[in-house]
Design a protein around this motif. Structure first.
Motif, PDB file in Angstrom:
ATOM      1  N   ASN A  71       0.815  -1.236   0.195  1.00  0.00           N
ATOM      2  CA  ASN A  71       0.014  -0.277   0.101  1.00  0.00           C
ATOM      3  C   ASN A  71      -0.032   1.045  -0.308  1.00  0.00           C
ATOM      4  N   ASN A  72       2.258   1.250   0.672  1.00  0.00           N
ATOM      5  CA  ASN A  72       2.671   2.266   0.468  1.00  0.00           C
ATOM      6  C   ASN A  72       3.294   2.049  -0.907  1.00  0.00           C
ATOM      7  N   ILE A  73       3.674   1.198  -1.845  1.00  0.00           N
ATOM      8  CA  ILE A  73       4.249   1.411  -2.621  1.00  0.00           C
ATOM      9  C   ILE A  73       3.425   2.569  -3.609  1.00  0.00           C
ATOM     10  N   LYS A  74       2.288   1.856  -3.915  1.00  0.00           N
ATOM     11  CA  LYS A  74       1.113   2.365  -4.812  1.00  0.00           C
ATOM     12  C   LYS A  74       0.447   3.941  -3.916  1.00  0.00           C
ATOM     13  N   PHE A  75       1.340   4.307  -3.039  1.00  0.00           N
ATOM     14  CA  PHE A  75       0.990   5.597  -2.603  1.00  0.00           C
ATOM     15  C   PHE A  75       1.394   6.115  -2.125  1.00  0.00           C
ATOM     16  N   CYS A  76       3.309   6.160  -2.499  1.00  0.00           N
ATOM     17  CA  CYS A  76       4.157   6.585  -3.501  1.00  0.00           C
ATOM     18  C   CYS A  76       4.316   7.195  -4.361  1.00  0.00           C
ATOM     19  N   LYS A  77       3.982   6.312  -5.666  1.00  0.00           N
ATOM     20  CA  LYS A  77       4.146   6.251  -6.687  1.00  0.00           C
ATOM     21  C   LYS A  77       3.049   7.361  -7.348  1.00  0.00           C
ATOM     22  N   LYS A  78       1.689   7.565  -6.632  1.00  0.00           N
ATOM     23  CA  LYS A  78       0.738   8.303  -6.822  1.00  0.00           C
ATOM     24  C   LYS A  78       1.102   9.573  -6.111  1.00  0.00           C
ATOM     25  N   ASP A  79       1.643   9.697  -5.313  1.00  0.00           N
ATOM     26  CA  ASP A  79       2.293  10.873  -4.839  1.00  0.00           C
ATOM     27  C   ASP A  79       3.148  11.821  -5.467  1.00  0.00           C
ATOM     28  N   ILE A  80       4.072  10.864  -6.359  1.00  0.00           N
ATOM     29  CA  ILE A  80       5.504  11.262  -7.180  1.00  0.00           C
ATOM     30  C   ILE A  80       4.770  11.942  -8.362  1.00  0.00           C
ATOM     31  N   GLU A  81       3.856  11.395  -9.463  1.00  0.00           N
ATOM     32  CA  GLU A  81       3.055  11.227 -10.125  1.00  0.00           C
ATOM     33  C   GLU A  81       2.071  12.813 -10.355  1.00  0.00           C
ATOM     34  N   ASN A  82       2.040  12.731  -8.392  1.00  0.00           N
ATOM     35  CA  ASN A  82       1.367  14.592  -8.836  1.00  0.00           C
ATOM     36  C   ASN A  82       2.353  15.169  -8.350  1.00  0.00           C
ATOM     37  N   PHE A  83       3.490  15.465  -7.570  1.00  0.00           N
ATOM     38  CA  PHE A  83       4.647  16.240  -7.683  1.00  0.00           C
ATOM     39  C   PHE A  83       5.094  16.170  -9.134  1.00  0.00           C
ATOM     40  N   GLN A  84       5.452  15.418  -9.617  1.00  0.00           N
ATOM     41  CA  GLN A  84       6.845  15.758 -11.002  1.00  0.00           C
ATOM     42  C   GLN A  84       7.722  16.302 -10.293  1.00  0.00           C
ATOM     43  N   PRO A  85       7.859  15.514  -9.951  1.00  0.00           N
ATOM     44  CA  PRO A  85       9.565  16.128  -9.108  1.00  0.00           C
ATOM     45  C   PRO A  85      10.848  15.944 -10.668  1.00  0.00           C
ATOM     46  N   ASP A  86      11.921  16.768 -11.051  1.00  0.00           N
ATOM     47  CA  ASP A  86      12.748  16.651 -11.951  1.00  0.00           C
ATOM     48  C   ASP A  86      13.418  15.413 -11.247  1.00  0.00           C
ATOM     49  N   VAL A  87      13.880  14.959 -10.128  1.00  0.00           N
ATOM     50  CA  VAL A  87      15.178  14.102 -10.145  1.00  0.00           C
ATOM     51  C   VAL A  87      14.229  13.222  -8.697  1.00  0.00           C
ATOM     52  N   ILE A  88      14.033  12.078  -8.381  1.00  0.00           N
ATOM     53  CA  ILE A  88      14.412  11.322  -7.020  1.00  0.00           C
ATOM     54  C   ILE A  88      15.093  11.058  -6.699  1.00  0.00           C
ATOM     55  N   ILE A  89      15.641  11.195  -5.462  1.00  0.00           N
ATOM     56  CA  ILE A  89      16.762  10.689  -4.671  1.00  0.00           C
ATOM     57  C   ILE A  89      16.880   9.250  -3.972  1.00  0.00           C
ATOM     58  N   PHE A  90      17.106   8.581  -3.823  1.00  0.00           N
ATOM     59  CA  PHE A  90      16.748   7.690  -2.897  1.00  0.00           C
ATOM     60  C   PHE A  90      18.202   6.951  -2.204  1.00  0.00           C
ATOM     61  N   ILE A  91      17.623   7.145  -0.542  1.00  0.00           N
ATOM     62  CA  ILE A  91      18.964   7.090   0.150  1.00  0.00           C
ATOM     63  C   ILE A  91      18.211   5.701   1.305  1.00  0.00           C
ATOM     64  N   ASP A  92      19.699   4.496   0.226  1.00  0.00           N
ATOM     65  CA  ASP A  92      19.951   3.134   1.029  1.00  0.00           C
ATOM     66  C   ASP A  92      17.797   2.936   1.388  1.00  0.00           C
ATOM     67  N   TYR A  93      17.604   1.896   2.082  1.00  0.00           N
ATOM     68  CA  TYR A  93      16.643   1.500   2.160  1.00  0.00           C
ATOM     69  C   TYR A  93      15.612   1.063   0.561  1.00  0.00           C
ATOM     70  N   PRO A  94      16.865   0.027   0.492  1.00  0.00           N
ATOM     71  CA  PRO A  94      16.500  -0.605  -0.846  1.00  0.00           C
ATOM     72  C   PRO A  94      15.294  -1.365  -1.270  1.00  0.00           C
ATOM     73  N   GLY A  95      14.533  -2.212  -0.328  1.00  0.00           N
ATOM     74  CA  GLY A  95      13.296  -2.703  -1.197  1.00  0.00           C
ATOM     75  C   GLY A  95      12.414  -2.299  -0.881  1.00  0.00           C
ATOM     76  N   PHE A  96      12.227  -1.491  -0.841  1.00  0.00           N
ATOM     77  CA  PHE A  96      10.863   0.081  -1.166  1.00  0.00           C
ATOM     78  C   PHE A  96      11.752   0.747  -2.217  1.00  0.00           C
ATOM     79  N   ASN A  97      12.583   1.610  -1.776  1.00  0.00           N
ATOM     80  CA  ASN A  97      13.755   2.063  -3.403  1.00  0.00           C
ATOM     81  C   ASN A  97      13.755   1.970  -4.846  1.00  0.00           C
ATOM     82  N   MET A  98      13.870   0.095  -4.662  1.00  0.00           N
ATOM     83  CA  MET A  98      14.530  -0.251  -5.827  1.00  0.00           C
ATOM     84  C   MET A  98      13.310  -0.389  -7.011  1.00  0.00           C
ATOM     85  N   ARG A  99      12.438  -0.625  -5.519  1.00  0.00           N
ATOM     86  CA  ARG A  99      11.072  -1.409  -6.528  1.00  0.00           C
ATOM     87  C   ARG A  99      10.269   0.597  -7.201  1.00  0.00           C
TER      88      ARG A  99
END
Length: 371
Positions: A71-99
């Motif tokens: 559910n968190n992954i689904k919510f995150c994708k939707k939030d990113i789409e709404n924000f439309q960032p120039d770049v996403i910066i991932f910090i560690d936390y690979p199980g979630f971030n790599m998805r």
């Protein structure tokens, strides 16, 4: 420019906050939206989710919380789409971030990884995903550059370790004032760093506190994690020689004579504060049985991994018992042993590079995105 940052743990919150400060200096018009914690929130930007809602420990625990994670992954994708960032910066936390990175790359969003996943420890086959899904990788451990570039032909930037920045930039505490503020007497302090998640804290504190009666001339101080409330720790404060201090781990380490530390970033932090330590770790039986079959590293502490030899004693699983903890803690008070440890901690710091990891990374990110 618009930056979306995802940090899922306490250490990521610390490094994310320093990176955010550096980004705001490099790009005064920066708009930042993030997953993180209190430190990142203080740095600026908009908090989407706190890491305390995300931290699940061990293989079995992840399975039990799989619905929440999805559910968190689904919510995150939707939030990113709404924000439309120039770049996403991932910090560690690979199980979630790599998805999220795989999805973002397919969407054409720039993906930068700061503090890369420890695929040199396990799941080395993730290198295929990293090469496919990330535009830039910023590594913080000296041996990681050779691992990625020489072994796997993937160019990365070694920026130094951000812990050096965090320690260097902190406000130095006055020891007498600190002791008085927290009602500590003049006895030497043994710091207890049992982790940040409830499961590991409960298990590790019970073991660490089992030796308190054997050291009547010392006082033991539990370093409270920012993700947990005092009420949770109160069950462990039954001995007058045991104290609790929340959200002041660096100040506590700066006045401590020794420490018992659960494996993780805290082992490196303790060494950089030049505090002799014993590394203690005991997970659930099932999680440990799985881990030891897929992780092939010689050591579990960052101190020993970086130095490529045993500098600090590691008590793991069955070896992590009251008898061994007492024996190894006693060694930390021996003058010659302490001297040898401190000399090796100095060498460790030199290997990690100088200050400025956050600034170097922020400058590279801004220049890359602008370019």
């Amino acid at each position: 420019m618009k930056y979306y940052i995802i940090a899922g743990e306490a250490s990521g919150d610390l490094h994310g906050s320093n990176l955010m400060k550096a980004l705001l200096k490099e790009d005064s018009a920066a708009e930042i939206r993030f997953w993180g914690g209190d430190l990142m929130e203080k740095a600026g930007g908009t908090l989407v989710k706190h890491y305390r809602e995300l931290a699940f420990m061990g293989f079995i625990e992840v399975v039990f919380n799989l619905k929440t994670i999805l559910n968190n992954i689904k919510f995150c994708k939707k939030d990113i789409e709404n924000f439309q960032p120039d770049v996403i910066i991932f910090i560690d936390y690979p199980g979630f971030n790599m998805r999220i990175a795989k999805w973002a790359k397919e969407k054409g969003i720039r993906t930068h990884y700061y503090i890369s996943p420890q695929i040199w420890a396990w799941k080395e086959n993730r290198i295929k995903d990293i090469k496919r899904d990330f535009d830039k990788l910023y590594v913080i451990l000296p041996f990681e550059k050779d691992f990625y570039e020489k072994k796997h032909g993937f160019p990365v930037e070694f920026v130094g370790h951000p812990l050096i920045d965090a320690i260097h930039n902190r406000t130095v505490v006055d020891e007498n004032s600190f002791r008085k503020e927290h009602q500590l007497d003049e006895k030497p302090i043994v710091a207890l760093l049992p982790g940040s998640r409830k499961q590991e804290i409960s298990k590790m504190l019970s073991l660490m506190l089992s030796v308190v009666e054997d050291f009547p001339n010392h006082q033991f101080v539990i370093a409270g994690a920012p993700s947990q409330e005092y009420a949770f720790y109160s069950q462990f404060l039954k001995n007058k020689n045991v104290h609790f201090i929340a959200n002041r781990t660096y100040d506590l380490l700066s006045v401590s004579q020794a420490a018992l530390v659960t494996s993780g970033t805290a082992t490196l932090e303790t060494a950089l504060f030049k505090v002799p330590e014993v590394v203690c770790y005991k997970g659930s039986w099932a999680s440990y049985q799985i881990a030891k079959r897929i992780i092939t590293l010689k050591y579990i502490s960052l101190v020993n991994l970086i130095m490529d030899r045993e500098v600090v004693t590691e008590l793991i699983q069955d070896e992590c018992n009251p008898k061994n903890i007492k024996k190894e803690l006693e060694k930390l008070f021996e003058p010659q042993h302490r001297k040898q440890l401190l000399e090796q901690f100095d060498e460790l710091e030199q290997k990690l590079g100088g200050i400025g990891a956050s600034e170097k990374t922020a400058k590279m990110i801004v220049n890359s995105v602008k370019g």
